[in-house]
Design an enzyme around this catalytic site. Structure first.
Site, PDB file in Angstrom:
ATOM      1  N   ASP A 212       0.855  -1.244  -0.051  1.00 15.05           N
ATOM      2  CA  ASP A 212       0.022  -0.067  -0.011  1.00 15.05           C
ATOM      3  C   ASP A 212       0.940   1.217   0.167  1.00 15.05           C
ATOM      4  OD1 ASP A 212      -2.375  -0.824  -0.209  1.00 15.05           O
ATOM      5  OD2 ASP A 212      -2.924  -1.030   1.832  1.00 15.05           O
ATOM      6  N   LYS A 215      -0.499   4.468  -1.020  1.00 17.20           N
ATOM      7  CA  LYS A 215      -1.296   5.416  -0.299  1.00 17.20           C
ATOM      8  C   LYS A 215      -0.959   6.641   0.106  1.00 17.20           C
ATOM      9  CE  LYS A 215      -4.616   1.850   1.571  1.00 17.20           C
ATOM     10  NZ  LYS A 215      -5.022   0.966   2.680  1.00 17.20           N
ATOM     11  N   HIS A 240      -3.947   4.263  -5.494  1.00 22.13           N
ATOM     12  CA  HIS A 240      -2.840   3.963  -4.521  1.00 22.13           C
ATOM     13  C   HIS A 240      -2.256   2.819  -5.069  1.00 22.13           C
ATOM     14  CE1 HIS A 240      -5.346   0.762  -2.810  1.00 22.13           C
ATOM     15  NE2 HIS A 240      -4.198   0.116  -2.361  1.00 22.13           N
ATOM     16  N   HIS A 272      -2.360  -5.963  -6.220  1.00 21.83           N
ATOM     17  CA  HIS A 272      -3.022  -6.638  -4.968  1.00 21.83           C
ATOM     18  C   HIS A 272      -4.422  -6.394  -4.850  1.00 21.83           C
ATOM     19  CE1 HIS A 272      -2.293  -2.707  -3.182  1.00 21.83           C
ATOM     20  NE2 HIS A 272      -2.993  -2.980  -2.256  1.00 21.83           N
ATOM     21  N   HIS A 273      -4.892  -5.248  -5.793  1.00 21.81           N
ATOM     22  CA  HIS A 273      -6.594  -5.160  -5.871  1.00 21.81           C
ATOM     23  C   HIS A 273      -7.110  -5.666  -7.041  1.00 21.81           C
ATOM     24  CE1 HIS A 273      -7.170  -2.993  -2.062  1.00 21.81           C
ATOM     25  NE2 HIS A 273      -6.055  -2.549  -2.443  1.00 21.81           N
TER      26      HIS A 273
HETATM   27  P1  C2E Z   1      -7.661  -1.604   3.242  1.00 26.26           P
HETATM   28  O1  C2E Z   1      -8.411  -0.807   4.391  1.00 26.26           O
HETATM   29  O2  C2E Z   1      -6.464  -2.261   3.511  1.00 26.26           O
HETATM   30  O3  C2E Z   1      -8.416  -2.551   2.624  1.00 26.26           O
HETATM   31  C1  C2E Z   1      -8.295  -3.424   1.948  1.00 26.26           C
HETATM   32  C2  C2E Z   1      -9.197  -4.273   1.406  1.00 26.26           C
HETATM   33  O4  C2E Z   1      -9.949  -5.289   2.285  1.00 26.26           O
HETATM   34  C3  C2E Z   1     -10.304  -3.397   0.569  1.00 26.26           C
HETATM   35  O5  C2E Z   1      -9.715  -3.057  -0.768  1.00 26.26           O
HETATM   36  C4  C2E Z   1     -11.415  -4.510   0.342  1.00 26.26           C
HETATM   37  O6  C2E Z   1     -11.150  -5.324  -0.742  1.00 26.26           O
HETATM   38  C5  C2E Z   1     -11.473  -5.319   1.933  1.00 26.26           C
HETATM   39  N1  C2E Z   1     -12.217  -4.573   2.770  1.00 26.26           N
HETATM   40  C6  C2E Z   1     -11.829  -3.877   3.841  1.00 26.26           C
HETATM   41  N2  C2E Z   1     -12.713  -3.833   4.726  1.00 26.26           N
HETATM   42  C7  C2E Z   1     -13.982  -4.458   4.236  1.00 26.26           C
HETATM   43  C8  C2E Z   1     -15.044  -4.614   4.494  1.00 26.26           C
HETATM   44  O7  C2E Z   1     -15.629  -3.982   5.480  1.00 26.26           O
HETATM   45  N3  C2E Z   1     -15.914  -5.547   3.986  1.00 26.26           N
HETATM   46  C9  C2E Z   1     -15.408  -6.047   2.877  1.00 26.26           C
HETATM   47  N4  C2E Z   1     -16.374  -7.142   2.163  1.00 26.26           N
HETATM   48  N5  C2E Z   1     -14.135  -6.017   2.404  1.00 26.26           N
HETATM   49  C10 C2E Z   1     -13.305  -4.998   2.878  1.00 26.26           C
HETATM   50  P2  C2E Z   1     -10.702  -1.949  -1.303  1.00 26.26           P
HETATM   51  O8  C2E Z   1     -12.075  -2.018  -1.174  1.00 26.26           O
HETATM   52  O9  C2E Z   1     -10.203  -1.793  -2.651  1.00 26.26           O
HETATM   53  O10 C2E Z   1     -10.051  -0.761  -0.493  1.00 26.26           O
HETATM   54  C11 C2E Z   1      -8.844  -0.145  -0.523  1.00 26.26           C
HETATM   55  C12 C2E Z   1      -8.408   0.655   0.456  1.00 26.26           C
HETATM   56  O11 C2E Z   1      -9.466   1.839   0.025  1.00 26.26           O
HETATM   57  C13 C2E Z   1      -8.579   0.084   1.702  1.00 26.26           C
HETATM   58  O12 C2E Z   1      -7.662  -0.533   2.195  1.00 26.26           O
HETATM   59  C14 C2E Z   1      -8.874   1.559   2.610  1.00 26.26           C
HETATM   60  O13 C2E Z   1      -7.823   2.300   2.633  1.00 26.26           O
HETATM   61  C15 C2E Z   1      -9.751   2.383   1.537  1.00 26.26           C
HETATM   62  N6  C2E Z   1     -10.921   2.286   1.796  1.00 26.26           N
HETATM   63  C16 C2E Z   1     -11.946   1.500   1.234  1.00 26.26           C
HETATM   64  N7  C2E Z   1     -13.292   1.506   1.553  1.00 26.26           N
HETATM   65  C17 C2E Z   1     -13.230   2.718   2.327  1.00 26.26           C
HETATM   66  C18 C2E Z   1     -14.139   3.500   2.999  1.00 26.26           C
HETATM   67  O14 C2E Z   1     -15.410   3.101   3.047  1.00 26.26           O
HETATM   68  N8  C2E Z   1     -13.698   4.641   3.775  1.00 26.26           N
HETATM   69  C19 C2E Z   1     -12.332   4.902   4.044  1.00 26.26           C
HETATM   70  N9  C2E Z   1     -12.063   5.802   4.633  1.00 26.26           N
HETATM   71  N10 C2E Z   1     -11.423   4.179   3.306  1.00 26.26           N
HETATM   72  C20 C2E Z   1     -11.845   3.256   2.404  1.00 26.26           C
HETATM   73  C1  SIN Z   2      -3.971  -1.176  10.689  1.00 28.62           C
HETATM   74  O1  SIN Z   2      -5.202  -1.436  10.699  1.00 28.62           O
HETATM   75  O2  SIN Z   2      -3.049  -2.034  10.620  1.00 28.62           O
HETATM   76  C2  SIN Z   2      -3.941   0.275  10.204  1.00 28.62           C
HETATM   77  C3  SIN Z   2      -5.040   0.870   9.276  1.00 28.62           C
HETATM   78  C4  SIN Z   2      -4.893   0.673   7.936  1.00 28.62           C
HETATM   79  O3  SIN Z   2      -4.080  -0.452   7.634  1.00 28.62           O
HETATM   80  O4  SIN Z   2      -5.565   1.010   6.951  1.00 28.62           O
HETATM   81 FE    FE Z   3      -4.340  -1.625  -1.126  1.00 26.08          FE
HETATM   82 FE    FE Z   4      -3.443  -2.986   3.353  1.00 25.42          FE
END
Ligand code: C2E
Ligand code: SIN
Ligand code: FE
Ligand code: FE
Ligand code: SIN
Ligand code: SIN
Length: 360
Positions: A212, A215, A240, A272-273
């Site tokens: 990441d 980011k 990102h 990774h996505h």
């Molecule tokens: P991250 O938080 O490291 O999440 C990585 C991936 O984990 C996400 O990629 C998604 O595939 C999965 N994931 C995380 N939380 C959930 C969840 O509650 N339910 C499900 N089903 N899957 C989940 P994604 O969606 O491509 O998001 C990439 C990054 O974008 C996330 O990395 C996070 O930093 C940000 N992000 C995504 N959604 C939100 C959001 O609603 N609010 C905020 N503030 N950031 C978000």
């Molecule tokens: C963590 O949960 O390790 C920090 C938050 C994040 O990775 O987005």
């Molecule tokens: Fe990511």
């Molecule tokens: Fe991550």
């Protein structure tokens, strides 16, 4: 320094003649093999031996056999000088380690020239050996420097994520140990055993925390937003992946060799996505077209995101997390890799428990 030559011949006349020819060199004498051995043991830096074959006590062949087994003296060059004419003797002599076979009566100029050539060859060989050992030392130092440079660079990059509260250091450590464990487990399967070598697993272990890194290019207003992202915000968030690739690539000419860990880091950051069914980002790659590091990271990243509290979501229970992953088998995730992950889910759980602490 003049080269040292040992003349081994039972005929005193021949020894004297050869000695006179070799006035440019430092010479020593022996009248049979045994005496030659004595001389060598007294004076191990003899460069070259002129060896007669037919001698009392120990003949030339016997002497060559002895010399062949003495690794300390393996650098001494031996020329046979004999009036044995038969081809078998020449072949045997050369087989026993002599570098040249000269027949008597001797031709002074020819003998001189041959000795000169063999001494030069020997000097060249010495030089190459010295050069090689210096080269080896240099390569060792450089390799070590590269490893240190790599580790420092990765640490510095991860530090950038930590100072902006994008990732906690525990998240970093968790993902890398999960990556290692998953790869080690996969490497016990025939299909992956050749690909996932110890070195490659180590490379994935080292580079997983960089997934990441892009980011750092996303504004805090989006990254740290407490609630759900709008569609526009999520479009920016998706960048990102490409930001990560750009940060890890460099714009020099493409013929330059990219270190393998950079290549792996780029694959992880860039893919990774992606999703196995082609519905991911940034490119919408599907199936095996997604590089293995990206397919592995996808599972670990989502697992860890689900298990962790994020600004936008609570932490989920382990059981629910596993259920959510299984629902995505063959959709988001490579089914084989997910099966392997599930096979070791308890070990994965242990890793997440060990590294989740109050500050996480
Ligand atoms: P991250 O938080 O490291 O999440 C990585 C991936 O984990 C996400 O990629 C998604 O595939 C999965 N994931 C995380 N939380 C959930 C969840 O509650 N339910 C499900 N089903 N899957 C989940 P994604 O969606 O491509 O998001 C990439 C990054 O974008 C996330 O990395 C996070 O930093 C940000 N992000 C995504 N959604 C939100 C959001 O609603 N609010 C905020 N503030 N950031 C978000
Ligand atoms: C963590 O949960 O390790 C920090 C938050 C994040 O990775 O987005
Ligand atoms: Fe990511
Ligand atoms: Fe991550
Ligand atoms: C001698 O020169 O000493 C005898 C013949 C030979 O061994 O080559
Ligand atoms: C291994 O992966 O090292 C074999 C044991 C296991 O399934 O974890």
């Amino acid at each position: 320094m003049r080269s040292k030559i040992l003349i081994v011949d039972d005929s005193m006349t021949d020894r004297m003649i050869i000695n006179n020819i070799l006035s440019d060199y430092q010479t020593l004498m022996a009248s049979n093999g045994l005496e030659a051995i004595e001389q060598i043991e007294k004076d191990p830096d003899i460069d070259l031996i002129i060896l007669d074959l037919n001698m009392p006590k120990m003949n030339g062949f016997e002497f060559l056999k002895w010399l062949k087994n003495e690794s300390d003296y393996s650098k001494i060059v031996t020329l046979i000088l004999t009036n044995y004419d038969e081809m078998e003797n020449e072949i045997l002599g050369l087989e026993l380690g002599a570098v040249d076979y000269i027949r008597k009566p001797l031709n002074i100029e020819s003998l001189k020239k041959r000795i000169e050539v063999h001494l030069k060859l020997k000097m060249a060989q010495k030089k190459i050996e010295r050069y090689n050992s210096i080269l080896e030392e240099t390569v060792d130092t450089r390799t070590h420097e590269l490893v240190v440079t790599r580790d420092v660079t990765i640490h510095a990059l991860i530090g950038l994520l930590e100072v902006r509260n994008i990732e906690s250091s525990n998240h970093t450590v968790r993902t890398q140990w999960m990556m290692k464990r998953l790869c080690e487990h996969l490497s016990t399967k025939e299909k992956y055993s050749e690909l996932l070598t110890k070195d490659y697993i180590n490379e994935l272990f080292k580079t997983a925390p960089l997934h990441d890194i892009g980011k750092v290019g996303i504004p805090d207003s989006i990254l740290l937003k407490p609630g759900r992202l709008t569609i526009e915000e999520f479009e920016i968030m998706k960048k990102h992946t490409t930001y990560g690739v750009e940060a890890l690539s460099h714009e020099s000419d493409s013929t330059e060799i990219v270190p393998s860990f950079i290549k792996t880091a780029i694959e992880i950051a860039g893919t990774h996505h992606e999703r196995f069914d082609g519905s991911g980002y940034p490119k919408g790659l599907s199936g095996m077209v997604i590089p293995l590091p990206g397919r592995l990271m996808a599972i670990i990243d989502v697992y860890d995101a689900l298990m962790s509290k994020r600004v936008y979501k609570p932490a989920y229970e382990f059981k629910d997390t596993i259920d959510m992953l299984m629902k995505e088998r063959g959709k988001h995730f490579d089914p084989e890799l997910l099966d392997a992950f599930i096979e070791i889910k308890d070990q994965i759980h242990d890793i997440s428990v060990i590294y989740i602490q109050e500050n996480d």
